[in-house]
Write a protein that holds these residues in place. Structure first.
Motif, mmCIF file in Angstrom:
data_model
loop_
_atom_site.group_PDB
_atom_site.id
_atom_site.type_symbol
_atom_site.label_atom_id
_atom_site.label_comp_id
_atom_site.label_asym_id
_atom_site.label_seq_id
_atom_site.Cartn_x
_atom_site.Cartn_y
_atom_site.Cartn_z
ATOM 1 N N ALA A 80 -12.031 13.108 69.532
ATOM 2 C CA ALA A 80 -10.736 12.821 68.978
ATOM 3 C C ALA A 80 -9.564 13.512 69.797
ATOM 4 O O ALA A 80 -9.792 14.559 70.591
ATOM 5 C CB ALA A 80 -10.500 13.144 67.704
ATOM 6 N N LEU A 81 -8.417 12.965 69.932
ATOM 7 C CA LEU A 81 -7.307 13.642 70.591
ATOM 8 C C LEU A 81 -6.192 14.087 69.149
ATOM 9 O O LEU A 81 -5.951 13.194 68.327
ATOM 10 C CB LEU A 81 -6.534 12.675 71.335
ATOM 11 C CG LEU A 81 -5.279 13.260 71.973
ATOM 12 C CD1 LEU A 81 -5.965 14.027 73.310
ATOM 13 C CD2 LEU A 81 -4.326 12.167 72.508
ATOM 14 N N ASP A 82 -5.961 15.214 69.074
ATOM 15 C CA ASP A 82 -5.187 15.988 68.110
ATOM 16 C C ASP A 82 -3.681 16.049 68.990
ATOM 17 O O ASP A 82 -3.631 16.952 69.779
ATOM 18 C CB ASP A 82 -5.548 17.188 67.623
ATOM 19 C CG ASP A 82 -6.798 17.193 66.852
ATOM 20 O OD1 ASP A 82 -7.234 16.118 66.137
ATOM 21 O OD2 ASP A 82 -7.757 18.060 67.060
ATOM 22 N N LEU A 83 -2.832 15.333 68.391
ATOM 23 C CA LEU A 83 -1.360 15.607 68.982
ATOM 24 C C LEU A 83 -0.699 16.740 68.162
ATOM 25 O O LEU A 83 -0.471 16.392 66.828
ATOM 26 C CB LEU A 83 -0.647 14.188 68.740
ATOM 27 C CG LEU A 83 0.853 14.094 69.136
ATOM 28 C CD1 LEU A 83 0.766 14.317 70.659
ATOM 29 C CD2 LEU A 83 1.397 12.758 68.799
ATOM 30 N N HIS A 84 -0.321 17.692 69.079
ATOM 31 C CA HIS A 84 0.240 18.769 68.395
ATOM 32 C C HIS A 84 1.864 18.859 68.187
ATOM 33 O O HIS A 84 2.328 19.217 67.317
ATOM 34 C CB HIS A 84 -0.223 20.179 69.122
ATOM 35 C CG HIS A 84 -1.604 20.379 68.830
ATOM 36 N ND1 HIS A 84 -2.070 21.443 67.664
ATOM 37 C CD2 HIS A 84 -2.794 20.054 69.179
ATOM 38 C CE1 HIS A 84 -3.213 21.489 67.610
ATOM 39 N NE2 HIS A 84 -3.745 20.633 68.663
ATOM 40 N N ASP A 85 2.390 18.179 69.457
ATOM 41 C CA ASP A 85 3.753 18.230 69.381
ATOM 42 C C ASP A 85 4.403 17.173 70.535
ATOM 43 O O ASP A 85 3.706 16.894 71.480
ATOM 44 C CB ASP A 85 4.344 19.750 70.131
ATOM 45 C CG ASP A 85 5.832 19.796 69.874
ATOM 46 O OD1 ASP A 85 6.422 19.073 69.048
ATOM 47 O OD2 ASP A 85 6.412 20.433 70.665
ATOM 48 N N VAL A 86 5.265 16.408 70.211
ATOM 49 C CA VAL A 86 6.215 15.633 71.031
ATOM 50 C C VAL A 86 7.441 16.177 70.937
ATOM 51 O O VAL A 86 8.073 16.107 69.787
ATOM 52 C CB VAL A 86 5.811 14.193 70.739
ATOM 53 C CG1 VAL A 86 6.741 13.186 71.878
ATOM 54 C CG2 VAL A 86 4.494 13.694 70.762
ATOM 55 N N SER A 87 8.339 16.559 72.004
ATOM 56 C CA SER A 87 9.551 16.972 71.927
ATOM 57 C C SER A 87 10.345 16.744 73.131
ATOM 58 O O SER A 87 9.932 16.434 74.193
ATOM 59 C CB SER A 87 9.595 18.523 71.662
ATOM 60 O OG SER A 87 8.966 19.256 72.682
ATOM 61 N N GLN A 88 11.623 16.536 72.904
ATOM 62 C CA GLN A 88 12.406 16.450 74.084
ATOM 63 C C GLN A 88 12.714 17.789 74.725
ATOM 64 O O GLN A 88 13.670 18.669 73.829
ATOM 65 C CB GLN A 88 13.849 15.652 73.905
ATOM 66 C CG GLN A 88 14.684 15.549 74.709
ATOM 67 C CD GLN A 88 15.879 14.776 74.523
ATOM 68 O OE1 GLN A 88 16.184 14.539 73.391
ATOM 69 N NE2 GLN A 88 16.868 14.426 75.426
#
Length: 117
Positions: A80-88
């Motif tokens: 699985a892929l755990d998405l920790h953060d998406v930010s500008q």
């Protein structure tokens, strides 16, 4: 409309588009090992960076994700892929921090709202 109002409206539209694309990335990445992501929000000059490699261009970006899926299916029965953060992180940079069973990946993409659909 005065120039300053047009510029403010453009900046507001730009930030709204950034937020829409961040939300899309948040939906696209978690099922990465089950299905391909959508590439239409990325510009041709996107850059994929992990702790070892850097790949430039949309085709390379597609190949990286294809390779991740391919090798995950070869070596893992469950991943699985755990998405920790998406930010500008900067005005034209969106950074994504993800973690899988085998490595930490840091993905940085250059955004350009003129090329978004």
């Amino acid at each position: 409309m005065p120039i300053s109002e047009r510029q403010t409206a453009r900046e507001t539209d730009y930030q709204a588009q950034i937020q829409q694309n961040i939300e899309r990335i948040k939906r696209d990445l978690p099922p990465l090992f089950e299905r391909d992501i959508s590439y239409d929000i990325y510009t041709e000059d996107i850059c994929f960076t992990d702790p070892i490699n850097t790949f430039h261009g949309k085709l390379s970006y597609r190949i990286v994700y294809w390779s991740l899926r391919f090798h995950a299916q070869l070596f893992f029965t469950k991943i699985a892929l755990d998405l920790h953060d998406v930010s500008q992180t900067e005005i034209e940079i969106a950074a994504t921090q993800t973690k899988s069973a085998c490595a930490d990946w840091f993905i940085t993409g250059v955004t350009n709202p003129d090329l978004w659909r």
